[in-house]
Design an enzyme around this catalytic site. Structure first.
Site, PDB file in Angstrom:
ATOM      1  N   ASP A  98       0.826  -1.149   0.043  1.00 39.90           N
ATOM      2  CA  ASP A  98      -0.036   0.072   0.058  1.00 39.90           C
ATOM      3  C   ASP A  98       0.829   1.228   0.096  1.00 39.90           C
ATOM      4  O   ASP A  98       1.764   1.480   0.706  1.00 39.90           O
ATOM      5  CB  ASP A  98      -1.085   0.069   1.328  1.00 39.90           C
ATOM      6  CG  ASP A  98      -2.043   0.531   0.913  1.00 39.90           C
ATOM      7  OD1 ASP A  98      -3.357   0.140   1.559  1.00 39.90           O
ATOM      8  OD2 ASP A  98      -2.454   1.724   0.428  1.00 39.90           O
ATOM      9  N   ASP A 201      -2.877   4.744  -2.424  1.00 43.25           N
ATOM     10  CA  ASP A 201      -3.782   5.361  -1.252  1.00 43.25           C
ATOM     11  C   ASP A 201      -4.188   6.876  -1.680  1.00 43.25           C
ATOM     12  O   ASP A 201      -3.010   7.687  -1.771  1.00 43.25           O
ATOM     13  CB  ASP A 201      -3.044   5.358   0.223  1.00 43.25           C
ATOM     14  CG  ASP A 201      -3.917   5.713   1.253  1.00 43.25           C
ATOM     15  OD1 ASP A 201      -4.975   5.177   1.584  1.00 43.25           O
ATOM     16  OD2 ASP A 201      -3.671   6.918   1.662  1.00 43.25           O
ATOM     17  N   GLU A 258      -6.191   4.293  -5.748  1.00 44.11           N
ATOM     18  CA  GLU A 258      -7.535   4.598  -4.993  1.00 44.11           C
ATOM     19  C   GLU A 258      -8.031   6.067  -5.440  1.00 44.11           C
ATOM     20  O   GLU A 258      -7.573   6.998  -4.836  1.00 44.11           O
ATOM     21  CB  GLU A 258      -7.313   4.474  -3.704  1.00 44.11           C
ATOM     22  CG  GLU A 258      -8.581   4.674  -2.695  1.00 44.11           C
ATOM     23  CD  GLU A 258      -8.560   5.301  -1.357  1.00 44.11           C
ATOM     24  OE1 GLU A 258      -7.751   5.716  -1.211  1.00 44.11           O
ATOM     25  OE2 GLU A 258      -9.529   4.859  -0.631  1.00 44.11           O
ATOM     26  N   HIS A 330     -11.504  -2.251   3.179  1.00 43.80           N
ATOM     27  CA  HIS A 330     -11.190  -2.071   4.326  1.00 43.80           C
ATOM     28  C   HIS A 330     -11.814  -0.835   5.020  1.00 43.80           C
ATOM     29  O   HIS A 330     -11.945  -0.291   6.251  1.00 43.80           O
ATOM     30  CB  HIS A 330      -9.776  -2.009   4.922  1.00 43.80           C
ATOM     31  CG  HIS A 330      -9.051  -0.974   4.252  1.00 43.80           C
ATOM     32  ND1 HIS A 330      -8.819  -1.012   2.745  1.00 43.80           N
ATOM     33  CD2 HIS A 330      -8.588   0.276   4.764  1.00 43.80           C
ATOM     34  CE1 HIS A 330      -8.175   0.190   2.294  1.00 43.80           C
ATOM     35  NE2 HIS A 330      -7.950   0.860   3.630  1.00 43.80           N
ATOM     36  N   ASP A 331     -12.251   0.007   3.824  1.00 42.37           N
ATOM     37  CA  ASP A 331     -12.975   1.364   4.313  1.00 42.37           C
ATOM     38  C   ASP A 331     -14.421   1.176   4.059  1.00 42.37           C
ATOM     39  O   ASP A 331     -15.295   2.218   4.496  1.00 42.37           O
ATOM     40  CB  ASP A 331     -12.478   2.481   3.057  1.00 42.37           C
ATOM     41  CG  ASP A 331     -10.994   2.858   3.287  1.00 42.37           C
ATOM     42  OD1 ASP A 331     -10.524   3.439   2.368  1.00 42.37           O
ATOM     43  OD2 ASP A 331     -10.842   2.742   4.359  1.00 42.37           O
TER      44      ASP A 331
HETATM   45  O1  TEU Z   1      -8.832   6.106   1.867  1.00 45.16           O
HETATM   46  C1  TEU Z   1      -9.021   7.584   1.107  1.00 45.16           C
HETATM   47  C2  TEU Z   1     -10.667   7.882   1.534  1.00 45.16           C
HETATM   48  O2  TEU Z   1     -10.974   7.627   2.213  1.00 45.16           O
HETATM   49  C3  TEU Z   1     -10.811   9.250   0.687  1.00 45.16           C
HETATM   50  O3  TEU Z   1     -10.345   9.403  -0.425  1.00 45.16           O
HETATM   51  C4  TEU Z   1     -12.303   8.918   0.622  1.00 45.16           C
HETATM   52  O4  TEU Z   1     -12.823   9.592  -0.432  1.00 45.16           O
HETATM   53  C5  TEU Z   1     -13.234   9.656   1.804  1.00 45.16           C
HETATM   54  O5  TEU Z   1     -12.469   8.616   2.921  1.00 45.16           O
HETATM   55  C6  TEU Z   1     -14.510   9.590   1.854  1.00 45.16           C
HETATM   56  O6  TEU Z   1     -14.899   8.143   1.615  1.00 45.16           O
HETATM   57  C7  TEU Z   1      -7.339   5.804   2.175  1.00 45.16           C
HETATM   58  C8  TEU Z   1      -7.373   4.471   2.860  1.00 45.16           C
HETATM   59  O7  TEU Z   1      -8.145   3.496   2.062  1.00 45.16           O
HETATM   60  C9  TEU Z   1      -8.320   4.801   4.279  1.00 45.16           C
HETATM   61  O8  TEU Z   1      -8.110   3.678   5.014  1.00 45.16           O
HETATM   62  C10 TEU Z   1      -7.400   5.647   4.994  1.00 45.16           C
HETATM   63  O9  TEU Z   1      -8.154   6.112   6.278  1.00 45.16           O
HETATM   64  C11 TEU Z   1      -7.184   7.058   4.127  1.00 45.16           C
HETATM   65  O10 TEU Z   1      -6.940   7.009   2.775  1.00 45.16           O
HETATM   66  C12 TEU Z   1      -6.340   8.043   4.552  1.00 45.16           C
HETATM   67  O11 TEU Z   1      -4.763   7.281   4.251  1.00 45.16           O
END
Ligand code: TEU
Ligand code: CA
Length: 557
Positions: A98, A201, A258, A330-331
């Site tokens: 990542d 990311d 992403e 994971h999000d």
């Molecule tokens: O996520 C990115 C992210 O979450 C934003 O671009 C998104 O648009 C926002 O959260 C609204 O949903 C990445 C990782 O996947 C996440 O786990 C991290 O918390 C975040 O970046 C910070 O590194």
């Protein structure tokens, strides 16, 4: 389109902290992953994306990196990772790390040096501005985790630093070529170690609209979503093109961005031939139903909403490049809990959802536990049961909007990222076979009924259906059609029917009746062969196909 090694692969995302604990401290680790490599090989996995395992205070679970060149001891050692890379290669599994470079941790050496000397070279690695108490902030952007994106620079009451995410995640200043060079050096150091590539990311955040300025207030807090500014930010291609040329392209490495809010005109540059990335995730469904108020006010998703979103996403990139397809990560909440009505949730409907996304063009990603149909937590009694730094905003937003505590907890039950971060459910043993001690985050209480052990030997299980899907994509008779074949949405006039055609040297139609009631579908051509389905009985004649609730039929015509 030039054929690339990653095109016909199946990818799997591991959230290391919750995958497998090998040393009994309740935290998943690299040795735990190594112990499951044969499981992943047997499932049919070719690419393994690890969420961050670098040194980190874990304020955002490792997406706050304090040393890009070292492994956090909670996950193991660099030797463990070298072993994982080598043993993955022995099994034909490439490790994808990542890449978190929109920001680092406030405990990173660079930020510490910036605090010691804000006007020195490391101060230029961040967005640090002068600010007098009582003066308006440089801008009213809201961090993704709530509150202003500005925080006092430690040790300097007259300075602020920018953080798009958590205040322990100071944004790196990509306008600084020296910073960018440091990032490229680090990327190549990892590629020289033999990893197969990177998931990148939050990369769309690296280009800000400068100078800092306010955007229309969109909530009671008087702030504005950072995404309002991103729409105006131009020129990110200069950074992304430079990064790709200086790193990924030199190694033929797989890179998946992403990327949210990319502009149509940019797509060929992002994922076209020689583009910034090999692929980017299809997030067309992740924010369905979400308005500017926040998740507490999100609308229910219909089958047509889901279908129209994924169909539009794939039509939009047709002839340009490759999407990486997901139903969760994971999000996100667990896909089966997000995209299937609670009253319709069953192994049958879980398989239907799996088939819809898995046979689309692009690279299918499976998130750990998705292959056994893991679901959201069914009850959340208090915030303390959870862990994620993003929960506070989710909860407070709901309370501020007047929801009761019970309803606010319900919002977390539906949308907290922790739903995807509960330990993998390996078996019905204590702690779901994830660890022999209390894990860092609660185990979903349904682990006794939803676990791998109980599904491995059950030919009708969700797990074995995923195995069949992966095997079908790899079947030499059909692989080229699913990987490179044309994609044609069908019957979009029929409510709750998700149907599309894949065309190559054969023609395959995927029919999914994405609702509980039965329907009859007029066949476009007689069915030659049913090559996969989630149903025991299939009834059709030369011109009608009868579909029961959540039936998935993949047929050759
Ligand atoms: O996520 C990115 C992210 O979450 C934003 O671009 C998104 O648009 C926002 O959260 C609204 O949903 C990445 C990782 O996947 C996440 O786990 C991290 O918390 C975040 O970046 C910070 O590194
Ligand atoms: Ca451990």
């Amino acid at each position: 389109m030039e054929r690339k090694w990653w095109h016909n692969k199946t990818a799997y995302q591991i959230y290391p902290k919750s995958f497998m604990d090998s040393n009994g401290d309740g935290i998943g680790d690299i040795k735990g992953i190594i112990s499951k490599l044969d499981y992943l090989k047997n499932l049919g996995i070719d690419i393994l994306w690890l969420s961050p395992i670098y040194k980190s205070p874990l304020a955002d679970q490792g997406y706050d990196i304090s040393d890009y060149y070292d492994i956090d001891p909670r996950f193991g050692t660099m030797e463990d990772l070298d072993e994982l890379i080598a043993k993955g290669k022995e099994r034909g599994i490439g490790i994808v790390m990542d890449l978190v470079v929109n920001h680092c941790s406030d405990e990173h050496e660079w930020f510490k040096k910036a605090c010691e000397d804000p006007d020195g070279p490391y101060g230029q690695f961040f967005y640090i501005v002068d600010h007098k108490e009582g003066q308006p902030l440089p801008c009213n952007w809201r961090s993704y985790f709530g509150g202003s994106c500005w925080e006092k620079l430690p040790g300097h009451d007259d300075k602020l630093y920018l953080h798009s995410f958590h205040k322990k995640q100071p944004d790196l200043n990509w306008e600084n070529p020296i910073l960018r060079k440091e990032i490229y050096k680090m990327i190549n150091w990892w590629l020289d170690k033999g990893i197969a590539g990177f998931r990148i990311d939050a990369i769309i955040n690296i280009k800000k609209k400068l100078p800092f300025s306010d955007y229309p207030v969109d909530r009671e807090d008087g702030l504005s979503s950072i995404e309002n500014m991103l729409k105006d930010a131009t020129g990110i291609g200069e950074f992304l093109g430079e990064m790709a040329r200086e790193t990924f392209h030199k190694y033929d490495a797989f890179s998946v961005g992403e990327v949210f809010n990319e502009k149509d005109s940019e797509l060929p540059l992002f994922i076209g031939e020689g583009g910034y990335f090999s692929s980017m995730f299809d997030f067309s469904t992740t924010n369905l139903g979400l308005g500017s108020e926040g998740w507490y006010a999100a609308k229910e998703i219909t089958a047509n909403d889901y279908r129209d979103a994924i169909f539009a996403a794939h039509k939009r990139i047709e002839g340009i490049g490759y999407l990486s397809n997901i139903i969760e990560n994971h999000d996100e909440p667990r896909g089966v809990s997000r995209y299937i009505k609670a009253e319709d949730l069953s192994d049958h409907s879980k398989k239907a959802l799996a088939g819809i996304y898995f046979l689309l063009p692009g690279i299918p990603f499976i998130y750990q536990g998705q292959e056994i149909g893991m679901e959201n937590l069914s009850k959340i009694e208090s915030l303390d049961q959870l862990d994620d730094c993003a929960n506070t905003q989710l909860y407070n937003n709901a309370i501020d909007a007047g929801l009761t505590e019970k309803d606010a907890l319900n919002v977390l039950k539906k949308h907290s990222r922790d739903n995807a971060r509960t330990p993998f459910q390996w078996s019905a043993e204590q702690y779901a076979g994830f660890s022999n001690t209390e894990p860092w985050l609660l185990v979903n209480p349904n682990y006794k009924t939803i676990n791998l052990e109980s599904q491995k030997k059950d030919s009708d299980s969700v797990f074995n259906f995923y195995k069949d899907l992966i095997a079908l994509r790899k079947d030499p008779k059909y692989s080229d059609i699913f990987v490179y074949g044309e994609f044609t949405p069908m019957h979009t006039d029929i409510d709750n029917l998700i149907c599309y055609k894949r065309t190559g040297d054969k023609t395959i139609i995927v029919y999914v009746n994405y609702q509980s009631k039965d329907i009859d579908v007029k066949l476009d051509s007689p069915i030659k062969d049913v090559i996969l389905s989630n149903c025991d009985v299939i009834s059709y004649n030369s011109n009608i196909l009868h579909l029961h609730g959540y039936d998935l039929i993949v047929c050759e015509i």
